[in-house]
Enzyme design. Structure first.
Site, PDB file in Angstrom:
ATOM      1  N   GLY A   1      -2.702   8.188  -4.396  1.00  0.00           N
ATOM      2  CA  GLY A   1      -2.084   9.499  -4.849  1.00  0.00           C
ATOM      3  C   GLY A   1      -0.747   9.670  -4.068  1.00  0.00           C
ATOM      4  O   GLY A   1      -0.563   9.222  -3.070  1.00  0.00           O
ATOM      5  N   ASP A   2      -0.052  10.568  -4.548  1.00  0.00           N
ATOM      6  CA  ASP A   2       1.150  11.324  -4.035  1.00  0.00           C
ATOM      7  C   ASP A   2       1.358  12.688  -4.644  1.00  0.00           C
ATOM      8  O   ASP A   2       0.474  13.019  -5.386  1.00  0.00           O
ATOM      9  CB  ASP A   2       2.339  10.222  -3.928  1.00  0.00           C
ATOM     10  CG  ASP A   2       3.559  10.885  -2.796  1.00  0.00           C
ATOM     11  OD1 ASP A   2       3.341  10.491  -1.775  1.00  0.00           O
ATOM     12  OD2 ASP A   2       4.367  11.431  -3.190  1.00  0.00           O
TER      13      ASP A   2
ATOM     14  N   ASN B   1      -2.312  19.361  -1.867  1.00  0.00           N
ATOM     15  CA  ASN B   1      -3.385  18.576  -1.044  1.00  0.00           C
ATOM     16  C   ASN B   1      -2.936  18.421   0.489  1.00  0.00           C
ATOM     17  O   ASN B   1      -3.814  18.791   1.231  1.00  0.00           O
ATOM     18  CB  ASN B   1      -3.680  17.271  -1.572  1.00  0.00           C
ATOM     19  CG  ASN B   1      -4.508  16.481  -0.964  1.00  0.00           C
ATOM     20  OD1 ASN B   1      -4.135  15.591  -0.081  1.00  0.00           O
ATOM     21  ND2 ASN B   1      -5.700  16.744  -0.814  1.00  0.00           N
TER      22      ASN B   1
ATOM     23  N   GLN C   1       7.161   3.859   3.770  1.00  0.00           N
ATOM     24  CA  GLN C   1       5.821   3.574   3.907  1.00  0.00           C
ATOM     25  C   GLN C   1       5.688   2.192   4.588  1.00  0.00           C
ATOM     26  O   GLN C   1       4.503   2.023   5.521  1.00  0.00           O
ATOM     27  CB  GLN C   1       5.457   3.206   2.537  1.00  0.00           C
ATOM     28  CG  GLN C   1       3.766   3.244   2.156  1.00  0.00           C
ATOM     29  CD  GLN C   1       3.264   4.700   2.159  1.00  0.00           C
ATOM     30  OE1 GLN C   1       3.801   5.556   1.471  1.00  0.00           O
ATOM     31  NE2 GLN C   1       2.140   4.924   2.748  1.00  0.00           N
TER      32      GLN C   1
ATOM     33  N   LYS D   1       1.032  -1.040  -0.067  1.00  0.00           N
ATOM     34  CA  LYS D   1      -0.018  -0.166  -0.147  1.00  0.00           C
ATOM     35  C   LYS D   1       0.754   1.137  -0.011  1.00  0.00           C
ATOM     36  O   LYS D   1       1.904   1.310   0.954  1.00  0.00           O
ATOM     37  CB  LYS D   1      -0.932  -0.036   1.437  1.00  0.00           C
ATOM     38  CG  LYS D   1      -1.800   1.169   1.364  1.00  0.00           C
ATOM     39  CD  LYS D   1      -3.136   0.935   0.622  1.00  0.00           C
ATOM     40  CE  LYS D   1      -3.930   2.048   0.051  1.00  0.00           C
ATOM     41  NZ  LYS D   1      -3.417   2.643  -0.966  1.00  0.00           N
TER      42      LYS D   1
ATOM     43  N   THR E   1      -4.320  13.438   5.053  1.00  0.00           N
ATOM     44  CA  THR E   1      -3.091  13.801   5.317  1.00  0.00           C
ATOM     45  C   THR E   1      -3.058  15.047   6.024  1.00  0.00           C
ATOM     46  O   THR E   1      -2.224  15.050   7.018  1.00  0.00           O
ATOM     47  CB  THR E   1      -2.151  13.818   4.046  1.00  0.00           C
ATOM     48  OG1 THR E   1      -2.465  12.783   3.468  1.00  0.00           O
ATOM     49  CG2 THR E   1      -0.562  13.547   4.508  1.00  0.00           C
TER      50      THR E   1
ATOM     51  N   LYS F   1       5.319   1.827  -3.119  1.00  0.00           N
ATOM     52  CA  LYS F   1       5.350   3.122  -3.812  1.00  0.00           C
ATOM     53  C   LYS F   1       5.800   3.099  -5.064  1.00  0.00           C
ATOM     54  O   LYS F   1       6.269   2.052  -5.678  1.00  0.00           O
ATOM     55  CB  LYS F   1       6.388   4.045  -3.035  1.00  0.00           C
ATOM     56  CG  LYS F   1       6.160   5.379  -2.900  1.00  0.00           C
ATOM     57  CD  LYS F   1       5.267   6.013  -2.095  1.00  0.00           C
ATOM     58  CE  LYS F   1       4.973   7.297  -2.016  1.00  0.00           C
ATOM     59  NZ  LYS F   1       4.090   7.586  -0.681  1.00  0.00           N
TER      60      LYS F   1
ATOM     61  N   SER G   1      -6.761   5.669   3.797  1.00  0.00           N
ATOM     62  CA  SER G   1      -6.785   4.823   2.339  1.00  0.00           C
ATOM     63  C   SER G   1      -7.083   3.354   2.972  1.00  0.00           C
ATOM     64  O   SER G   1      -8.083   2.661   2.216  1.00  0.00           O
ATOM     65  CB  SER G   1      -5.499   4.715   1.833  1.00  0.00           C
ATOM     66  OG  SER G   1      -5.331   5.921   0.676  1.00  0.00           O
TER      67      SER G   1
HETATM   68  N1  GLU Z   1       1.009   9.021  -0.601  1.00  0.00           N
HETATM   69  C1  GLU Z   1       0.902   9.101   0.597  1.00  0.00           C
HETATM   70  C2  GLU Z   1       1.554   8.790   1.736  1.00  0.00           C
HETATM   71  O1  GLU Z   1       2.787   9.017   1.408  1.00  0.00           O
HETATM   72  C3  GLU Z   1      -0.778   8.056   0.732  1.00  0.00           C
HETATM   73  C4  GLU Z   1      -0.647   6.823   0.380  1.00  0.00           C
HETATM   74  C5  GLU Z   1      -1.856   5.858   0.196  1.00  0.00           C
HETATM   75  O2  GLU Z   1      -2.929   6.436   0.571  1.00  0.00           O
HETATM   76  O3  GLU Z   1      -1.682   4.667  -0.138  1.00  0.00           O
HETATM   77  O4  GLU Z   1       1.478   7.980   2.700  1.00  0.00           O
END
Ligand code: GLU
Length: 449
Positions: free
Chosen positions: A169-170, A245, A115, A94, A214, A130, A381
Site C-alpha cells: 500500500g501507499d 495510516n 524506494q 518492492k 511506518t 512503485k 513488508s
Molecule cells: N509505500 C510504503 C513506502 O513508501 C511501503 C512500501 C512497501 O511496503 O512495499 O515505503
C-alpha cells in the site's frame, strides 16, 4: 539557492531533465540524491566508469495501462495504472501502490527512485519499485473500490511474483484494497501466492505490526536522532501532519514514549488539542467511519479546527510530516525553527521542499529524511515476505523488536556514513550515500545489466 553539482553529476542530471520532461517531482528526488554523491564518485571512480549514475536514474521497466471499471450508476470510468520497476539489484522490486488523483508518471518515478535507496537502507534483500493510479478513492463505495481493484489487478498480475515484483500500500491503498487486489490475483491465476503482495490481513498471510510499522519506525528514528544528541522524545511536544495510516501510528508510538502530540491534519484543515490528541477518537473517525478530521473538533471539548490552516505554524519541539510530498516549504521550516523545533522526521515521502531542507540543515536541528525515517514500513513488508516464505507467523512483540532493531541500525549507518564523508549530523548525506553504495556495488558486481 541550489547546491551545485560537479561536472559529471551535472551532465547526468541534465540528461535526466531532457529525457523526463515535465516530471518535476522525479527531477527533485534525483537532484537531492545527486547533490550528495560527489564525494562517493571521487573516492570510487569505478562507479563513474560503469555509468552507475546514469543507469540508476533510468528505471529497468515502466508499465502504463488502462484501468476500465463501472461505477455504481453503471457508467464506464477509465483510469490510468502504473508500475515502475526501478531497480532489482538487491532483490525483487518492492514498493507500494498509490491511488490518488494527483498520480502521474512523474510521481510514481520519484517514489520508485526514493524506494531504491530506502529499501537498500533497510538491509533487507529488496529492490525498488512503485505503482498506482490517478483513481480517487475519496467518496467511492466499497463496491466501486472493489471493481476498480479487480480491474487494476487484471492487468498488473502478469508483472508480479514473489521473486519478481511485490507491491504493497501507499496513499489511498490500505488493508481493504490489498484484500481486493489479492483476491483477484488468486482468482485469475488459481494460485495462493502469499508472497506477491504485502500489507495483507492477519488472517490470510499478513504480518503483525505492518499496519503500524511506518509510523512506529518514524518515531523510533526520531528518538534515535534525539538520543544521539543526549536527548530523547519523552516530554516533547509534537505536531504530526496528516491523519492517515502513517500519522495515526506515529501519534500512537510517540504518545507511548511519553511525548504529547497536539495537532494533526487532513487536506481540508488542522485539529489542535493542547491536552494531547485522543487517538481512539481519531481511529474511529478515520479508520472506521472514513470521515474528515474536522469531526474531531465537533466531538471533543477543548479541541479546535482550523479550516485550511497551516499546521507548521503551531509551536512544537518535534515536527513529523506524515501527509504527502512537498507539504512543508521553506517558510514553514523557518517558522518551525523560530518556534523552537529541534527535530524533524519524515513519515511521508519527500514532504519537505529543497528550500525547507536547506533551512533545517543550516539551523543545525536534527532532520531525518523520509528515505531513512519512514523505511520501517517497507522493512516490515520484507519481514512479511520472510514469514510468507517460511510459512510462519511471528508475534507482535518479536516483529516490533525486529522493526526497532532495523530502525536503530538505519540510524547508526546514516550517522556514521555522514561523519565518514565529512558531513557529521547530516542524515541526507548519510542516507543517500549508504543506500547508493550498496546498490552501486551490487550493480558493478552483476555486470552491465
Ligand atoms: N509505500 C510504503 C513506502 O513508501 C511501503 C512500501 C512497501 O511496503 O512495499 O515505503
Amino acid at each position: 539557492m541550489v547546491a551545485s553539482l560537479n561536472e559529471k553529476l551535472e551532465s547526468a542530471y541534465q540528461e535526466v531533465l531532457r529525457r523526463n520532461p515535465g516530471e518535476i517531482e522525479f527531477h527533485q528526488a534525483v537532484r537531492e540524491v545527486l547533490e550528495t554523491l560527489g564525494p562517493v564518485l571521487a573516492k570510487y571512480p569505478e562507479f563513474a566508469e560503469h555509468k552507475i549514475i546514469q543507469r540508476i536514474c533510468e528505471p529497468e521497466r515502466q508499465i502504463i495501462f488502462r484501468v476500465p471499471w463501472q461505477d455504481d450508476q453503471g457508467q464506464v470510468q477509465i483510469n490510468r495504472g502504473f508500475r515502475v520497476e526501478f531497480n532489482s539489484a538487491l532483490g525483487p522490486y518492492k514498493g507500494g501502490l498509490r491511488f490518488h488523483p494527483s498520480v502521474y508518471l512523474g510521481i510514481i518515478k520519484f517514489l520508485g527512485f526514493e524506494q531504491v535507496f530506502k529499501n537498500a537502507l533497510t538491509g533487507m534483500p529488496i529492490g525498488g519499485g512503485k505503482g498506482g493510479s490517478d483513481f480517487d478513492p475519496k467518496g467511492k463505495s466499497n463496491s466501486e473500490i472493489m471493481r476498480f481493484c479487480q480491474s487494476f489487478m487484471t492487468e498488473l498480475y502478469r508483472h508480479l511474483g514473489e521473486y519478481t515484483d511485490v507491491p504493497a500500500g501507499d496513499i489511498g491503498v490500505g488493508g481493504r484494497e490489498i484484500g481486493y487486489l489479492f483476491g483477484q490475483y488468486k482468482r485469475i491465476t488459481n494460485r495462493y501466492e502469499s508472497g506477491i503482495l504485502t500489507g495483507k490481513g492477519l488472517d490470510w498471510g499478513g504480518s503483525r505490526v505492518r499496519t503500524e510499522a511506518t509510523g512506529y519506525g518514524t518515531i523510533f528514528f526520531v528518538n534515535e536522532m534525539l538520543k544521539a544528541r543526549g536527548d530523547g522524545l519523552e516530554g516533547k511536544t509534537c505536531v504530526v501532519s496528516g491523519s492517515g495510516n502513517v500519522a495515526i501510528y506515529a501519534i500512537e508510538k510517540a504518545t507511548e514514549l511519553g511525548a504529547k502530540v497536539i495537532a494533526c491534519s487532513d487536506s481540508n484543515g488542522v485539529i489542535i488539542d493542547q491536552n494531547g490528541l485522543d487517538l481512539d477518537l481519531i481511529k474511529q473517525i478515520k479508520e472506521i467511519e472514513r470521515r474528515r478530521i474536522s469531526v474531531y473538533a465537533q466531538e471533543k471539548k477543548g479541541a479546535t479546527y482550523l479550516e485550511s490552516g497551516n499546521i507548521w505554524t503551531i509551536p512544537c519541539q518535534v515536527a513529523l510530516p506524515c501527509a504527502t510530498q512537498n507539504e512543508l516549504h521553506g517558510k514553514d521550516a523557518e517558522t518551525l525553527v523560530k518556534n523552537g523545533c529541534i527535530a524533524v522526521a519524515e513519515g511521508a515521502n519527500m514532504p519537505t521542499t529543497p528550500e525547507g531542507i536547506r533551512v533545517f540543515q543550516e539551523s543545525g536541528i536534527a532532520y531525518g529524511p523520509g528515505k531513512a525515517a519512514n523505511a520501517g514500513g517497507v522493512a516490515t513488508s520484507a519481514l512479511e515476505m520472510q514469514q510468507n516464505a517460511s510459512r510462519d507467523s511471528w508475534s507482535f512483540e518479536y516483529t516490533e523488536q525486529r522493526l526497532q532493531d532495523i530502525m536503530i541500525n538505519i540510524h547508526r549507518n546514516c550517522h556514521e556514513t555522514a561523519a565518514e564523508f565529512g558531513a557529521p549530523g547530516n542524515y541526507v548525506v548519510g542516507a543517500n550515500i549508504t543506500g547508493f553504495f550498496k546498490v552501486a556495488r551490487s550493480m558493478v558486481a552483476m555486470g552491465l545489466i
